[in-house]
Motif scaffolding. Structure first.
Motif, short mmCIF file in Angstrom:
data_model
loop_
_atom_site.label_atom_id
_atom_site.label_comp_id
_atom_site.label_asym_id
_atom_site.label_seq_id
_atom_site.Cartn_x
_atom_site.Cartn_y
_atom_site.Cartn_z
N GLY A 258 -29.34 -13.57 -73.78
CA GLY A 258 -29.49 -15.01 -73.46
C GLY A 258 -28.16 -15.26 -72.97
N THR A 259 -26.99 -15.20 -73.66
CA THR A 259 -25.68 -15.58 -72.81
C THR A 259 -25.30 -15.12 -71.54
N LEU A 260 -25.88 -13.79 -71.37
CA LEU A 260 -25.57 -13.09 -69.92
C LEU A 260 -26.34 -14.17 -68.94
N VAL A 261 -27.68 -14.34 -69.16
CA VAL A 261 -28.32 -15.11 -68.25
C VAL A 261 -27.93 -16.61 -68.00
N ILE A 262 -27.66 -17.23 -69.20
CA ILE A 262 -27.23 -18.69 -69.16
C ILE A 262 -25.85 -18.50 -68.48
N GLY A 263 -24.91 -17.87 -69.11
CA GLY A 263 -23.44 -18.00 -68.66
C GLY A 263 -23.40 -17.47 -67.29
N CYS A 264 -23.74 -16.10 -67.00
CA CYS A 264 -23.63 -15.83 -65.70
C CYS A 264 -24.29 -16.65 -64.62
N GLY A 265 -25.42 -17.21 -64.80
CA GLY A 265 -26.38 -18.01 -63.96
C GLY A 265 -25.46 -19.18 -63.60
N LEU A 266 -25.25 -19.75 -64.53
CA LEU A 266 -24.46 -21.06 -64.32
C LEU A 266 -23.00 -21.03 -63.67
N ALA A 267 -22.50 -19.64 -64.03
CA ALA A 267 -20.94 -19.66 -63.32
C ALA A 267 -21.29 -19.36 -62.06
N TRP A 268 -22.40 -18.67 -61.63
CA TRP A 268 -22.63 -18.44 -60.22
C TRP A 268 -22.87 -19.81 -59.48
N LEU A 269 -23.88 -20.54 -60.01
CA LEU A 269 -24.16 -21.63 -59.57
C LEU A 269 -23.01 -22.70 -59.31
N VAL A 270 -22.02 -22.87 -60.05
CA VAL A 270 -20.69 -23.76 -59.87
C VAL A 270 -19.59 -23.02 -58.99
N THR A 271 -19.89 -21.80 -58.72
CA THR A 271 -18.96 -20.99 -57.98
C THR A 271 -19.39 -21.07 -56.52
N ALA A 272 -20.86 -20.89 -56.26
CA ALA A 272 -21.05 -20.53 -54.96
C ALA A 272 -21.57 -21.94 -54.21
N TYR A 273 -22.08 -22.87 -54.95
CA TYR A 273 -22.74 -24.00 -54.41
C TYR A 273 -21.77 -25.21 -54.87
N THR A 274 -22.03 -26.26 -53.75
CA THR A 274 -21.50 -27.50 -54.21
C THR A 274 -22.89 -28.36 -54.31
N PHE A 275 -23.05 -29.05 -55.16
CA PHE A 275 -24.11 -30.08 -55.55
C PHE A 275 -23.44 -31.37 -56.33
N PRO A 276 -24.52 -32.35 -56.62
CA PRO A 276 -23.73 -33.68 -57.25
C PRO A 276 -23.32 -33.39 -58.78
N LEU A 277 -22.17 -33.80 -59.02
CA LEU A 277 -21.29 -33.73 -60.16
C LEU A 277 -21.10 -32.23 -60.41
N ARG A 278 -20.97 -31.43 -59.43
CA ARG A 278 -20.67 -29.99 -59.50
C ARG A 278 -18.92 -30.08 -60.10
N ASN A 279 -18.14 -30.90 -59.70
CA ASN A 279 -16.95 -30.74 -60.27
C ASN A 279 -16.71 -30.85 -61.54
N LEU A 280 -17.53 -32.14 -62.14
CA LEU A 280 -17.56 -32.34 -63.47
C LEU A 280 -18.20 -31.54 -64.32
N MET A 281 -19.39 -30.81 -63.77
CA MET A 281 -19.89 -29.62 -64.48
C MET A 281 -18.97 -28.32 -64.58
N VAL A 282 -18.24 -28.27 -64.03
CA VAL A 282 -17.33 -26.94 -63.81
C VAL A 282 -16.86 -26.78 -65.42
N TRP A 283 -16.36 -28.01 -65.90
CA TRP A 283 -15.52 -28.09 -67.15
C TRP A 283 -16.40 -28.62 -68.18
N LEU A 284 -17.31 -29.38 -67.94
CA LEU A 284 -18.34 -29.86 -69.11
C LEU A 284 -19.13 -28.70 -69.71
N LEU A 285 -19.37 -27.59 -68.91
CA LEU A 285 -20.21 -26.56 -69.31
C LEU A 285 -19.60 -25.62 -70.23
N VAL A 286 -18.13 -25.89 -70.67
CA VAL A 286 -17.55 -25.12 -71.82
C VAL A 286 -17.77 -26.07 -73.05
#
Length: 553
Positions: free
Chosen positions: A70-98
Motif C-alpha cells: 500500500g505504501t509503495l503504490v501510494i508513496g511512489c505514485g504520488l512522488a512520480w506525479l509531483v516530480t514528473a508533471y506540473t498541475f494545479p496546486l502541484r507546488n503546494l502538494m509537494v510538501w502537503l503530502l508529508v
C-alpha cells in the motif's frame, strides 16, 4: 608541515580518551536492553509460547506485506506525479503530502472504524438508500493495512521523490532518445535506479508496523508485537515475553537484511551529466485536475476527513455530552505528565547527542565512530522490545543490589516513577537527536575546532564557547523532534508507566478502546496539532530542496 597541521593530525589520530570512552559507554548502554532481551530469550529454559503463535507470525507477515504494498503504490505514485508533471496546486502538494506523518495510526484507526464499521453513518446510509442487507466488517487485517498505509506512505514518498530528483539527466535522456515513452522510461529506467531509496523507505514502514500494537488492537489483528504486550501484561512472564520479543527482533533483522539485499552493492542513483533530465511536463487541464484530485484524495483520507470528524465529535460532546469534560482535570494531568516526560526525554537525548558530537569532533578513530552510529539503532527497534529490555535490566540490577546487601534493590525508584520510561526513551530517541545534532556539526568547518585547539582551548572551553553557539539550530531541531516523538509514543508508556500514570497518548488509547469517541476527540486533536510541528519542519526542508532543484533547471 605547519604547527596547526601537526596539532590537528595528532588530535585526529588519538582523540581525547575520556571523550572517546564516553561514546563507547553510551553505545554499550544503548545496546544493553536489546542484548538483554536476546540473551534472556536464548538462555531461558521455559518455553511458554502462546498457543496461537503460528497465526501471529502469519498475521505479522501478511500485515507487513499489505502495508508495504500500500505504501509503495501510494508513496511512489504520488512522488512520480509531483516530480514528473506540473498541475494545479502541484507546488503546494509537494510538501502537503508529508502531512499524514502528523496523524498517528492509532488515531486514524478509531476514526476509520467509527466512520466505516457496521454501525457507522456510512453503512447506515447505504442500508437506507442502496440495500438494507449491506453490512461490511471493516475490522479486518485489510482494514488495518489500509489505515497504516495512509499514515505511513510519506516515508516512501520522501525517499522516492528524492531518488527521482537525483537521477542523472543523461540516463533518462538516453532512454527517451532510444524511443522510450515517459511511462516506459519510468518503469524500466528510473524505478529500478530508485530501488535503494524505495527499499530504505519500505524498511522504515516495516519497522513502524512492527512497533505498533494500538492500531492492530482496534482492528482485532494479533501480531507478534501484540503478543509480547499481552503476554507480559496478563502473566508478567518475563521469559515468555523476552522470547517473543526476540522473535520481533528477528523480524526487524529480516527487514534490515532485506533492505540491504535490495540495495545491493551497485550505485543506482547518481548526479551529474548533461541534459534536461526529468523536467516536469505540464499536464492538460483535465489530466491536471485528475492529478490534483489524486493528491487531495490522499490528504482527505489521511488527514482532512479525520480532523473534521474529530472536531465534530469534540463539538458535539461539548454541546450534548454526558457532562464529563473532554479536557478536564484528568486530561490536563495527562497533558502535564506528557509535557514533563517529553521535556526530560528531549533534554536527556539531546545532551547525550551533543556530547557525542563533541567527542567525535575532538578526534576519534573508526571504533568510536562506529560506536556513535550504534547508539542510533534504537530508533529501528520496536518499542515493545525496548520496554521488555529495560524491565529485564532493572530486574538484573535489583538482583545485583540485593546480592551486595541492599534489601529490595531499586525498590520502586525506577518502576514506580518515570525513570524506566526515560531510560527507554533515551534508547529509542537518541538516534534522531544525534542525527540532527551531527548534521549541525557537519556544517561546522573543522578549521574552527582546529584553531581553537591550537590556541590552547581545552575540550570544555571549546564546547561551551565555540561549538554550542554554532550548533544551536541543530540542537533546537533535535529538541523538537524528540519531544514530539515522546508525546506520540504509546507502546513504551503502556508497558512501563507507574500505576495511575497517564500520558496524552495513553489517555486517548484508553478512551478509544472504550469507544468513547467524544471524549477522545479533543485529546486526539491535541496530539495531531503537536505532531504537525516536526512535520512542518520537514515540509520546509522539502520546499527548500524543491526550490534548489528548480533553480538548477
Amino acid at each position: 608541515m605547519t604547527q596547526l597541521a601537526i596539532l590537528t593530525r595528532r588530535a585526529s589520530l588519538r582523540g581525547r580518551p575520556g571523550w572517546s570512552a564516553l561514546v563507547l559507554l553510551l553505545a554499550v548502554l544503548t545496546a544493553a536492553p536489546v542484548v538483554s532481551v536476546l540473551l534472556d530469550g536464548a538462555t531461558s529454559e521455559a518455553r511458554a509460547w502462546p498457543s496461537d503463535l503460528g497465526a501471529m507470525v502469519v498475521t505479522t507477515v501478511l500485515l507487513m506485506l499489505g502495508v508495504g504494498a500500500g505504501t509503495l503504490v501510494i508513496g511512489c505514485g504520488l512522488a512520480w506525479l509531483v516530480t514528473a508533471y506540473t498541475f494545479p496546486l502541484r507546488n503546494l502538494m509537494v510538501w502537503l503530502l508529508v502531512l499524514p506523518l502528523a496523524m498517528p495510526a492509532y488515531i486514524l484507526g478509531f476514526v476509520f472504524l467509527s466512520t466505516f464499521d457496521a454501525a457507522s453513518p456510512v453503512q447506515q446510509w447505504l442500508r437506507a438508500h442502496v440495500n438494507d442487507s449491506i453490512q461490511v466488517d471493516v475490522s479486518t487485517l485489510a482494514g488495518c493495512a489500509v489505515v497504516m498505509s495512509l499514515t505511513l506512505y510519506p516515508y516512501v514518498y520522501l525517499m522516492a521523490r528524492a531518488a527521482f530528483a537525483e537521477q542523472a539527466p543523461t540516463t533518462y535522456d538516453a532512454a527517451r532518445v532510444l524511443g522510450a515513452s515517459r511511462r516506459r522510461a519510468f518503469f524500466r529506467v528510473l524505478l529500478p535506479m530508485a530501488r535503494p531509496s524505495l527499499a530504505a523507505g519500505l524498511a522504515l514502514v516495516m519497522m513502524e508496523v512492527l512497533t505498533d500494537f494500538a492500531t492492530i488492537q482496534y482492528f482485532g489483528v494479533q501480531t507478534v508485537s501484540y503478543g509480547v504486550y499481552t503476554t507480559f501484561k496478563q502473566s508478567f512472564n518475563f521469559a515468555a515475553a523476552a522470547q517473543l520479543a526476540s522473535l520481533v527482533m528477528l523480524f526487524a533483522v529480516v527487514v534490515m537484511a532485506g533492505e540491504r539485499l535490495l540495495r545491493g552493492r551497485a550505485r543506482y542513483t547518481q548526479r551529474g551529466g548533461r541534459g534536461s533530465g526529468l523536467a516536469p511536463t505540464r499536464l492538460p487541464l483535465v489530466k491536471g485536475l485528475l492529478a490534483t484530485g489524486a493528491c487531495v484524495a490522499a490528504l482527505l483520507a489521511a488527514v482532512i476527513v479525520p480532523v473534521i470528524r474529530l472536531t465534530g465529535w469534540a463539538v458535539d460532546h461539548a454541546r450534548n455530552g454526558d457532562g464529563r469534560p473532554a479536557l478536564g482535570e484528568g486530561f490536563l494531568q495527562a497533558l502535564t505528565n506528557s509535557a514533563v516526560v517529553a521535556v526530560l526525554a528531549a533534554l536527556l537525548c539531546v545532551a547525550l547527542a551533543v556530547l557525542m558530537g563533541h567527542a567525535l569532533r575532538l578526534g576519534a578513530g573508526r571504533l568510536v565512530r562506529s560506536a556513535a552510529q550504534l547508539t542510533t539503532f534504537g530508533y529501528a527497534v520496536p518499542g515493545v522490545v525496548i520496554g521488555i529490555g529495560v524491565l529485564l535490566l532493572l530486574r538484573h540490577l535489583d538482583g545485583a543490589l540485593v546480592a551486595v546487601g541492599i534489601p529490595g534493590g531499586t525498590g520502586l525508584l525506577a518502576t514506580g516513577s518515570v525513570v524506566a520510561i526515560l531510560c527507554a526513551y533515551a534508547v529509542r530517541f537518541l538516534g534522531p537527536a544525534f542525527q540532527a545534532v551531527d548534521a549541525s556539526y557537519a556544517k561546522l568547518p573543522v578549521s574552527v575546532t582546529q584553531s581553537a585547539l591550537s590556541l590552547g582551548s581545552g575540550p570544555m572551553r571549546l564546547f561551551g564557547r565555540v561549538h554550542m553557539p554554532l550548533i544551536r539550530p541543530g540542537v533546537a531541531v533535535a529538541l523538537v523532534l524528540v519531544a514530539i516523538d515522546a508525546i506520540k509514543e504509546l507502546p513504551i508508556v503502556l508497558m512501563l508507566r507507574p500505576i495511575g500514570f497517564d500520558t496524552v497518548s495513553a489517555w486517548v488509547h484508553r478512551l478509544a478502546t472504550e469507544n468513547l469517541w467524544g471524549l477522545a476527540a479533543a485529546p486526539a486533536l491535541v496530539i495531531v496539532g503537536l505532531a504537525v510541528v516536526p512535520v512542518a519542519i520537514l515540509g520546509r526542508q522539502v520546499r527548500a530542496a524543491d526550490r534548489r532543484e528548480g533553480g538548477r533547471r
